[in-house]
Motif scaffolding. Structure first.
Motif, PDB file in Angstrom:
ATOM      1  N   MET A 104       0.831  -1.203   0.000  1.00  0.00           N
ATOM      2  CA  MET A 104       0.000   0.000   0.000  1.00  0.00           C
ATOM      3  C   MET A 104       0.866   1.254   0.000  1.00  0.00           C
ATOM      4  O   MET A 104       0.581   2.230  -0.704  1.00  0.00           O
ATOM      5  CB  MET A 104      -0.924  -0.002   1.221  1.00  0.00           C
ATOM      6  N   THR A 105       1.960   1.206   0.796  1.00  0.00           N
ATOM      7  CA  THR A 105       2.857   2.364   0.866  1.00  0.00           C
ATOM      8  C   THR A 105       3.502   2.636  -0.485  1.00  0.00           C
ATOM      9  O   THR A 105       3.602   3.792  -0.943  1.00  0.00           O
ATOM     10  CB  THR A 105       3.939   2.124   1.932  1.00  0.00           C
ATOM     11  N   ASP A 106       3.956   1.555  -1.148  1.00  0.00           N
ATOM     12  CA  ASP A 106       4.566   1.711  -2.475  1.00  0.00           C
ATOM     13  C   ASP A 106       3.572   2.292  -3.470  1.00  0.00           C
ATOM     14  O   ASP A 106       3.922   3.173  -4.293  1.00  0.00           O
ATOM     15  CB  ASP A 106       5.067   0.359  -2.983  1.00  0.00           C
ATOM     16  N   ALA A 107       2.322   1.797  -3.418  1.00  0.00           N
ATOM     17  CA  ALA A 107       1.305   2.279  -4.359  1.00  0.00           C
ATOM     18  C   ALA A 107       1.018   3.758  -4.134  1.00  0.00           C
ATOM     19  O   ALA A 107       0.932   4.555  -5.089  1.00  0.00           O
ATOM     20  CB  ALA A 107       0.029   1.459  -4.204  1.00  0.00           C
ATOM     21  N   VAL A 108       0.878   4.149  -2.870  1.00  0.00           N
ATOM     22  CA  VAL A 108       0.592   5.556  -2.565  1.00  0.00           C
ATOM     23  C   VAL A 108       1.759   6.442  -2.982  1.00  0.00           C
ATOM     24  O   VAL A 108       1.563   7.533  -3.545  1.00  0.00           O
ATOM     25  CB  VAL A 108       0.303   5.711  -1.047  1.00  0.00           C
ATOM     26  N   THR A 109       2.989   5.957  -2.704  1.00  0.00           N
ATOM     27  CA  THR A 109       4.179   6.744  -3.068  1.00  0.00           C
ATOM     28  C   THR A 109       4.257   6.951  -4.578  1.00  0.00           C
ATOM     29  O   THR A 109       4.531   8.057  -5.068  1.00  0.00           O
ATOM     30  CB  THR A 109       5.450   6.039  -2.580  1.00  0.00           C
ATOM     31  N   THR A 110       4.019   5.870  -5.339  1.00  0.00           N
ATOM     32  CA  THR A 110       4.070   5.962  -6.814  1.00  0.00           C
ATOM     33  C   THR A 110       2.998   6.913  -7.336  1.00  0.00           C
ATOM     34  O   THR A 110       3.254   7.751  -8.229  1.00  0.00           O
ATOM     35  CB  THR A 110       3.871   4.572  -7.434  1.00  0.00           C
ATOM     36  N   ILE A 111       1.800   6.806  -6.800  1.00  0.00           N
ATOM     37  CA  ILE A 111       0.702   7.683  -7.235  1.00  0.00           C
ATOM     38  C   ILE A 111       1.018   9.135  -6.912  1.00  0.00           C
ATOM     39  O   ILE A 111       0.805  10.051  -7.724  1.00  0.00           O
ATOM     40  CB  ILE A 111      -0.608   7.257  -6.554  1.00  0.00           C
ATOM     41  N   GLU A 112       1.574   9.345  -5.692  1.00  0.00           N
ATOM     42  CA  GLU A 112       1.924  10.702  -5.273  1.00  0.00           C
ATOM     43  C   GLU A 112       2.974  11.300  -6.209  1.00  0.00           C
ATOM     44  O   GLU A 112       2.859  12.459  -6.652  1.00  0.00           O
ATOM     45  CB  GLU A 112       2.438  10.678  -3.835  1.00  0.00           C
ATOM     46  N   GLN A 113       4.008  10.479  -6.536  1.00  0.00           N
ATOM     47  CA  GLN A 113       5.071  10.977  -7.423  1.00  0.00           C
ATOM     48  C   GLN A 113       4.514  11.305  -8.810  1.00  0.00           C
ATOM     49  O   GLN A 113       4.906  12.303  -9.439  1.00  0.00           O
ATOM     50  CB  GLN A 113       6.186   9.937  -7.522  1.00  0.00           C
ATOM     51  N   THR A 114       3.610  10.451  -9.278  1.00  0.00           N
ATOM     52  CA  THR A 114       3.021  10.667 -10.609  1.00  0.00           C
ATOM     53  C   THR A 114       2.214  11.950 -10.641  1.00  0.00           C
ATOM     54  O   THR A 114       2.309  12.759 -11.586  1.00  0.00           O
ATOM     55  CB  THR A 114       2.139   9.474 -10.992  1.00  0.00           C
ATOM     56  N   LEU A 115       1.391  12.155  -9.593  1.00  0.00           N
ATOM     57  CA  LEU A 115       0.550  13.348  -9.552  1.00  0.00           C
ATOM     58  C   LEU A 115       1.390  14.617  -9.454  1.00  0.00           C
ATOM     59  O   LEU A 115       1.056  15.655 -10.065  1.00  0.00           O
ATOM     60  CB  LEU A 115      -0.413  13.264  -8.362  1.00  0.00           C
ATOM     61  N   VAL A 116       2.494  14.541  -8.700  1.00  0.00           N
ATOM     62  CA  VAL A 116       3.392  15.707  -8.590  1.00  0.00           C
ATOM     63  C   VAL A 116       4.009  16.017  -9.953  1.00  0.00           C
ATOM     64  O   VAL A 116       4.108  17.184 -10.375  1.00  0.00           O
ATOM     65  CB  VAL A 116       4.483  15.442  -7.541  1.00  0.00           C
ATOM     66  N   ALA A 117       4.405  14.932 -10.691  1.00  0.00           N
ATOM     67  CA  ALA A 117       5.016  15.118 -12.006  1.00  0.00           C
ATOM     68  C   ALA A 117       4.011  15.704 -12.995  1.00  0.00           C
ATOM     69  O   ALA A 117       4.328  16.626 -13.772  1.00  0.00           O
ATOM     70  CB  ALA A 117       5.555  13.796 -12.523  1.00  0.00           C
ATOM     71  N   VAL A 118       2.803  15.182 -12.966  1.00  0.00           N
ATOM     72  CA  VAL A 118       1.759  15.683 -13.870  1.00  0.00           C
ATOM     73  C   VAL A 118       1.464  17.138 -13.551  1.00  0.00           C
ATOM     74  O   VAL A 118       1.276  17.979 -14.449  1.00  0.00           O
ATOM     75  CB  VAL A 118       0.499  14.820 -13.762  1.00  0.00           C
ATOM     76  N   ALA A 119       1.403  17.443 -12.259  1.00  0.00           N
ATOM     77  CA  ALA A 119       1.096  18.818 -11.864  1.00  0.00           C
ATOM     78  C   ALA A 119       2.162  19.789 -12.337  1.00  0.00           C
ATOM     79  O   ALA A 119       1.874  20.965 -12.633  1.00  0.00           O
ATOM     80  CB  ALA A 119       0.965  18.880 -10.335  1.00  0.00           C
TER      81      ALA A 119
END
Length: 244
Positions: free
Chosen positions: A197-212
């Motif tokens: 779960m931690t890995d999934a949240v971290t990956t999603i967070e990084q992706t959203l930051v990059a998209v932003a």
């Protein structure tokens, strides 16, 4: 203390001990142990009646005659002895029963049986030819044999109880080990789930930051790597669609 009073106290003491044994017998939940204890209690009752008979006939032979009271007491006590012995005999194992039957053929038991017949045959006689000291020794020898058999039953009962205790302890130890293993497996699974779960949240967070920040160069497959069919997997796939 008068002999009669002493005998009464002794009889009460034995009766109390037997009552405690019967109470323990009723409290046992294990049927096998309960039956063995009941058998032992019957033997103790039998031996107690043999002890009373030693005293009763000791008085009769010392006086060389029966009184109405001693004859009634003797007859009642002998009936109780036989009833307890018969009941106990029916509860014995095959090996115990053979040992008991063999005991009845010993001189101590055969001679006592002969004296019983003589006592009833000469119940109304004015004089007995049986020596009270010889009777006491014979009756004591029979009681000693009963005590030996009591020890056999007691030892077998103790051995079975000890074996049941060992079995119960082994089962408890096995259960404790099993629960410990289950606990370890549960901790490992939970830690793995938390890590996933931690890995999934971290990956999603990084992706959203990059998209932003306008960076759409991230690999969608990297974002959805390891994603399952749960809510985090759905969020990861939705996030990956932002960079495709």
């Amino acid at each position: 203390v008068e002999s009669a009073e002493s005998a009464t106290r002794y009889t009460k003491l034995i009766a109390d001990l037997i009552a405690n044994d019967h109470q323990a017998e009723l409290q046992l939940e294990h049927l096998g142990l309960s039956r063995r204890l009941a058998t032992l209690n019957k033997l103790i009752e039998t031996k107690e009646r043999a002890g009373r008979e030693r005293a009763i006939l000791g008085i009769v032979f010392s006086q060389s005659r029966f009184t109405e009271q001693t004859l009634t007491t003797f007859a009642n006590n002998l009936g109780a002895y036989r009833a307890y012995a018969e009941s106990m005999s029916g509860m014995l194992t095959a090996a115990q029963k053979k040992r008991w039957d063999d005991m009845q053929l010993l001189p101590e038991f055969r001679q006592v049986a002969d004296i019983h017949q003589q006592a009833f045959a000469k119940a109304t006689a004015t004089e007995f030819s049986i020596d009270d000291a010889a009777w006491f020794d014979l009756a004591t020898a029979r009681i000693a044999k009963l005590t030996e058999f009591e020890k056999v039953l007691s030892d077998e009962l103790s051995a079975e109880a000890a074996e049941l205790k060992r079995t119960a302890l082994n089962q408890l130890m096995f259960l404790a080990v099993l629960l410990s293993l289950l606990g370890i497996v549960t901790v490992i699974v939970i830690r793995k789930m938390i890590h996933s779960m931690t890995d999934a949240v971290t990956t999603i967070e990084q992706t959203l930051v990059a998209v932003a920040s306008g960076d759409l160069t991230m690999d969608p497959h990297q974002i959805t790597a390891g994603a399952g069919d749960d809510e985090f997997g759905n969020i990861a796939r939705a996030t990956a669609s932002l960079v495709t």
